[in-house]
Scaffold this active site. Structure first.
Site, PDB file in Angstrom:
ATOM      1  N   ARG A 237     -84.897  33.255  -1.879  1.00 15.72           N
ATOM      2  CA  ARG A 237     -83.603  33.141  -1.175  1.00 15.72           C
ATOM      3  C   ARG A 237     -83.426  34.167  -0.058  1.00 15.72           C
ATOM      4  O   ARG A 237     -82.322  34.429   0.388  1.00 15.72           O
ATOM      5  CB  ARG A 237     -82.440  33.221  -2.159  1.00 15.72           C
ATOM      6  CG  ARG A 237     -82.478  32.104  -3.160  1.00 15.72           C
ATOM      7  CD  ARG A 237     -81.181  31.953  -3.921  1.00 15.72           C
ATOM      8  NE  ARG A 237     -81.299  30.844  -4.845  1.00 15.72           N
ATOM      9  CZ  ARG A 237     -81.954  30.916  -6.009  1.00 15.72           C
ATOM     10  NH1 ARG A 237     -82.484  32.050  -6.400  1.00 15.72           N
ATOM     11  NH2 ARG A 237     -82.048  29.856  -6.775  1.00 15.72           N
TER      12      ARG A 237
ATOM     13  N   LYS B 205     -83.354  31.953  15.381  1.00 20.41           N
ATOM     14  CA  LYS B 205     -83.690  30.582  14.980  1.00 20.41           C
ATOM     15  C   LYS B 205     -85.093  30.593  14.395  1.00 20.41           C
ATOM     16  O   LYS B 205     -86.038  31.026  15.040  1.00 20.41           O
ATOM     17  CB  LYS B 205     -83.706  29.659  16.197  1.00 20.41           C
ATOM     18  CG  LYS B 205     -82.352  29.118  16.606  1.00 20.41           C
ATOM     19  CD  LYS B 205     -82.593  27.974  17.590  1.00 20.41           C
ATOM     20  CE  LYS B 205     -81.339  27.542  18.284  1.00 20.41           C
ATOM     21  NZ  LYS B 205     -81.636  26.526  19.310  1.00 20.41           N
TER      22      LYS B 205
ATOM     23  N   GLU C 207     -90.012  29.946  31.116  1.00 19.28           N
ATOM     24  CA  GLU C 207     -88.754  30.367  30.474  1.00 19.28           C
ATOM     25  C   GLU C 207     -88.148  31.568  31.211  1.00 19.28           C
ATOM     26  O   GLU C 207     -86.931  31.702  31.295  1.00 19.28           O
ATOM     27  CB  GLU C 207     -88.996  30.732  28.994  1.00 19.28           C
ATOM     28  CG  GLU C 207     -89.675  29.651  28.164  1.00 19.28           C
ATOM     29  CD  GLU C 207     -88.788  28.447  27.796  1.00 19.28           C
ATOM     30  OE1 GLU C 207     -87.586  28.435  28.155  1.00 19.28           O
ATOM     31  OE2 GLU C 207     -89.313  27.516  27.152  1.00 19.28           O
TER      32      GLU C 207
ATOM     33  N   LYS D 278     -81.451  36.686  27.082  1.00 22.43           N
ATOM     34  CA  LYS D 278     -81.370  35.820  25.889  1.00 22.43           C
ATOM     35  C   LYS D 278     -80.417  36.438  24.871  1.00 22.43           C
ATOM     36  O   LYS D 278     -79.580  35.746  24.283  1.00 22.43           O
ATOM     37  CB  LYS D 278     -82.759  35.607  25.280  1.00 22.43           C
ATOM     38  CG  LYS D 278     -82.708  34.906  23.932  1.00 22.43           C
ATOM     39  CD  LYS D 278     -83.376  33.568  23.871  1.00 22.43           C
ATOM     40  CE  LYS D 278     -82.954  32.797  22.609  1.00 22.43           C
ATOM     41  NZ  LYS D 278     -84.007  32.050  21.967  1.00 22.43           N
TER      42      LYS D 278
ATOM     43  N   GLU E 210     -74.883  28.196  18.721  1.00 19.35           N
ATOM     44  CA  GLU E 210     -74.951  27.147  19.729  1.00 19.35           C
ATOM     45  C   GLU E 210     -73.711  26.260  19.783  1.00 19.35           C
ATOM     46  O   GLU E 210     -73.791  25.039  19.801  1.00 19.35           O
ATOM     47  CB  GLU E 210     -76.202  26.286  19.509  1.00 19.35           C
ATOM     48  CG  GLU E 210     -76.701  25.679  20.823  1.00 19.35           C
ATOM     49  CD  GLU E 210     -78.146  25.188  20.727  1.00 19.35           C
ATOM     50  OE1 GLU E 210     -78.336  23.987  20.797  1.00 19.35           O
ATOM     51  OE2 GLU E 210     -79.052  26.033  20.615  1.00 19.35           O
TER      52      GLU E 210
ATOM     53  N   ARG F 139     -74.623  28.971  24.424  1.00 21.51           N
ATOM     54  CA  ARG F 139     -76.058  29.031  24.146  1.00 21.51           C
ATOM     55  C   ARG F 139     -76.787  27.819  24.739  1.00 21.51           C
ATOM     56  O   ARG F 139     -77.978  27.873  25.017  1.00 21.51           O
ATOM     57  CB  ARG F 139     -76.300  29.127  22.632  1.00 21.51           C
ATOM     58  CG  ARG F 139     -77.721  29.508  22.277  1.00 21.51           C
ATOM     59  CD  ARG F 139     -77.842  29.960  20.826  1.00 21.51           C
ATOM     60  NE  ARG F 139     -79.241  30.199  20.488  1.00 21.51           N
ATOM     61  CZ  ARG F 139     -79.663  30.888  19.435  1.00 21.51           C
ATOM     62  NH1 ARG F 139     -78.807  31.420  18.613  1.00 21.51           N
ATOM     63  NH2 ARG F 139     -80.946  31.060  19.210  1.00 21.51           N
TER      64      ARG F 139
ATOM     65  N   ASN G 141     -80.835  25.861  27.463  1.00 17.74           N
ATOM     66  CA  ASN G 141     -81.564  24.589  27.486  1.00 17.74           C
ATOM     67  C   ASN G 141     -81.697  24.015  28.889  1.00 17.74           C
ATOM     68  O   ASN G 141     -82.070  22.846  29.042  1.00 17.74           O
ATOM     69  CB  ASN G 141     -80.879  23.565  26.583  1.00 17.74           C
ATOM     70  CG  ASN G 141     -81.266  23.786  25.141  1.00 17.74           C
ATOM     71  OD1 ASN G 141     -82.391  24.189  24.843  1.00 17.74           O
ATOM     72  ND2 ASN G 141     -80.336  23.545  24.247  1.00 17.74           N
TER      73      ASN G 141
ATOM     74  N   HIS H 220     -84.425  21.600  29.748  1.00 16.43           N
ATOM     75  CA  HIS H 220     -85.020  21.196  28.476  1.00 16.43           C
ATOM     76  C   HIS H 220     -84.707  19.758  28.068  1.00 16.43           C
ATOM     77  O   HIS H 220     -85.428  19.205  27.242  1.00 16.43           O
ATOM     78  CB  HIS H 220     -84.613  22.158  27.362  1.00 16.43           C
ATOM     79  CG  HIS H 220     -85.410  23.434  27.363  1.00 16.43           C
ATOM     80  ND1 HIS H 220     -85.440  24.287  28.454  1.00 16.43           N
ATOM     81  CD2 HIS H 220     -86.227  24.002  26.431  1.00 16.43           C
ATOM     82  CE1 HIS H 220     -86.221  25.315  28.165  1.00 16.43           C
ATOM     83  NE2 HIS H 220     -86.709  25.172  26.945  1.00 16.43           N
TER      84      HIS H 220
ATOM     85  N   HIS I  77     -87.983  18.281  27.088  1.00 16.78           N
ATOM     86  CA  HIS I  77     -88.261  17.808  25.716  1.00 16.78           C
ATOM     87  C   HIS I  77     -88.616  16.331  25.709  1.00 16.78           C
ATOM     88  O   HIS I  77     -89.492  15.895  24.953  1.00 16.78           O
ATOM     89  CB  HIS I  77     -87.037  18.027  24.816  1.00 16.78           C
ATOM     90  CG  HIS I  77     -86.879  19.445  24.346  1.00 16.78           C
ATOM     91  ND1 HIS I  77     -85.643  20.020  24.115  1.00 16.78           N
ATOM     92  CD2 HIS I  77     -87.793  20.403  24.053  1.00 16.78           C
ATOM     93  CE1 HIS I  77     -85.802  21.270  23.698  1.00 16.78           C
ATOM     94  NE2 HIS I  77     -87.096  21.532  23.659  1.00 16.78           N
TER      95      HIS I  77
ATOM     96  N   HIS J 170     -95.194  23.222  26.170  1.00 15.50           N
ATOM     97  CA  HIS J 170     -93.731  23.191  26.277  1.00 15.50           C
ATOM     98  C   HIS J 170     -93.248  23.722  27.632  1.00 15.50           C
ATOM     99  O   HIS J 170     -92.454  23.091  28.315  1.00 15.50           O
ATOM    100  CB  HIS J 170     -93.117  23.994  25.124  1.00 15.50           C
ATOM    101  CG  HIS J 170     -91.653  24.221  25.264  1.00 15.50           C
ATOM    102  ND1 HIS J 170     -90.733  23.205  25.143  1.00 15.50           N
ATOM    103  CD2 HIS J 170     -90.941  25.336  25.569  1.00 15.50           C
ATOM    104  CE1 HIS J 170     -89.519  23.689  25.340  1.00 15.50           C
ATOM    105  NE2 HIS J 170     -89.616  24.986  25.603  1.00 15.50           N
TER     106      HIS J 170
END
Ligand SMILES: NC(=O)c1ccc[n+]([C@@H]2O[C@H](COP(=O)([O-])OP(=O)(O)OC[C@H]3O[C@@H](n4cnc5c(N)ncnc54)[C@H](O)[C@@H]3O)[C@@H](O)[C@H]2O)c1
Ligand SMILES: [Zn+2]
Length: 365
Positions: free
Chosen positions: A121, A143, A185, A229, A239, A243, A247, A250, A254, A267
């Site tokens: 946990r 993340k 990025e 960032k 987000e 945030r 993107n 993106h 994506h 990417h």
């Protein structure tokens, strides 16, 4: 050494950035009061160069190190890969006083962070990112996660590392394609928030791509990006709104990755194409003038725009933008440029406009 303490809802995540500082890992971790047993997780490529110095530093500081090295690569970032690490921890009888250190790029970092956030946990995690992507992006913000056969990053948790130690010297061994992908990025950060850095990139991009920047300037550049960032994440950890500006480029990026089954572009390369597409959409929507678009695209061209997108159907890419989590009522929510250094979240962009952005990229590259 640059020090940035990210404050996320009162929890402080310390980030330390410098060159030739991998040897300080052990001392920094001892100062955090972490338990004696640590699993040091890495992929084979990174381990060959950096595992021994990292492990030695930890051992010299009194830690008992379990080395966990696996093949790596995006294809390993899944539940089976995570299970392999869990098994090693269980076999070594890791209890709740233990912790995990991730030494590698975003793949190692995301998966190790996920394992740490769920093992018993949750045990502490320290990130030692070794790629541009992971130093300026994936190790910052908490993340963590793994891919599922039906989609990327679908399984994971928000979990802040106890420390992010960034040694920029490690970037010198990156293959050029990884540098370009990571720099996409960095250019994105400049475009959303930092006109001054954009100007710096216009001056020095060639040196950066050749990894010939002097150590102090490279430290400064990485720290500046961590700062961007971190500032965005600190304002909006989960987000809700702001945030989303991270993107930029993106949505189409994506979609291009998905439409080509993640096999054709890195990417960051897809993000370069996505930024150019978004730039055209912003011009069409009257958000930013032609000259801003040209300034953006000129820098991206110097970085390297991958060719051959015309071989992928525009409709196929457009379909994939519809899977975007940010879509509302059948229309896209896009991040679009206002000027270099400032973007806006635009709701309700029609599919035709998105298609024209995709076609623009296809016609030119
Ligand atoms: N968590 C987040 O917020 C977030 C943000 C962006 C990206 N990501 C994730 O990050 C991953 C991509 O990360 P990445 O680009 O670092 O990929 P990666 O971890 O696969 O690293 C790229 C390649 O470079 C090698 N490498 C790593 N460091 C090296 C070094 N110092 N010298 C030489 N080779 C080195 C690796 O072995 C690998 O082959 C994706 O899975 C993506 O989903 C997560
Ligand atoms: Zn990205």
């Amino acid at each position: 050494m640059h020090k940035i303490d990210i404050d996320i809802a009162g929890d402080i995540c310390p980030v330390r950035i410098g060159h030739d500082i991998l040897g300080e890992l052990g001392g920094q971790c001892r100062d955090l009061g972490l338990g004696r047993q640590v699993a040091l997780v890495s992929d084979e490529v990174v381990a060959e160069r950096y595992l021994q110095p990292a492990a030695e530093s930890l051992r010299a500081a009194g830690f008992q190190v379990l080395e966990v090295v696996y093949a790596g690569g995006e294809g390993s970032k899944n539940l089976q890969g995570a299970e392999g690490i869990f098994t090693r921890l269980i076999e070594a009888e890791f209890d709740r006083s233990t912790w995990l250190a991730a030494l590698g790029g975003g793949v190692v970092g995301d998966m190790s962070g996920f394992v740490a956030s769920t093992y018993l946990r949750g045990i502490p995690c320290v990130q030692v990112p070794t790629t541009i992507v992971s130093q300026v992006d994936s190790s910052i913000g908490g993340k963590t996660g793994v891919n599922h056969a039906l989609g990327k990053n679908l399984i994971g948790a928000f979990s802040q590392p106890r420390l992010v130690l960034i040694d920029t010297d490690m970037l010198r061994s990156l293959p050029r394609r990884e540098v370009v992908g990571g720099m996409a990025e960095v250019v994105k950060h400049a475009l959303i928030r930092d006109e001054e850095m954009f100007h710096f990139l216009e001056d020095r991009l060639d040196e950066i791509v050749a990894m010939e920047l002097d150590a102090e300037t490279l430290d400064w550049l990485i720290a500046r990006n961590v700062g961007i960032k971190a500032a965005v994440v600190a304002e909006d950890e989960k987000e809700g709104g702001l945030r989303a500006i991270l993107n930029y480029g993106h949505t189409i990026g994506h979609a291009i990755e998905a439409a080509t089954d993640y096999g054709r572009y890195k990417h960051g390369e897809a993000v370069i194409l996505g930024l150019i597409g978004a730039g055209e959409i912003a011009r069409r929507e009257g958000l930013w003038p032609e000259e801003e678009r040209r300034r953006q695209d000129t820098l991206l061209e110097r970085l390297g725009v991958p060719e051959g997108l015309s071989e992928v159907g525009a409709e196929r890419i457009l379909e994939r933008t519809k899977a975007d989590k940010k879509r509302v009522d059948g229309r896209s929510r896009l991040i679009l440029g206002r000027r270099v250094g400032e973007v806006e979240i635009v709701e309700g962009v029609e599919d035709d406009v998105v298609r024209s952005g995709i076609e623009y990229v296809q016609q030119r590259y």
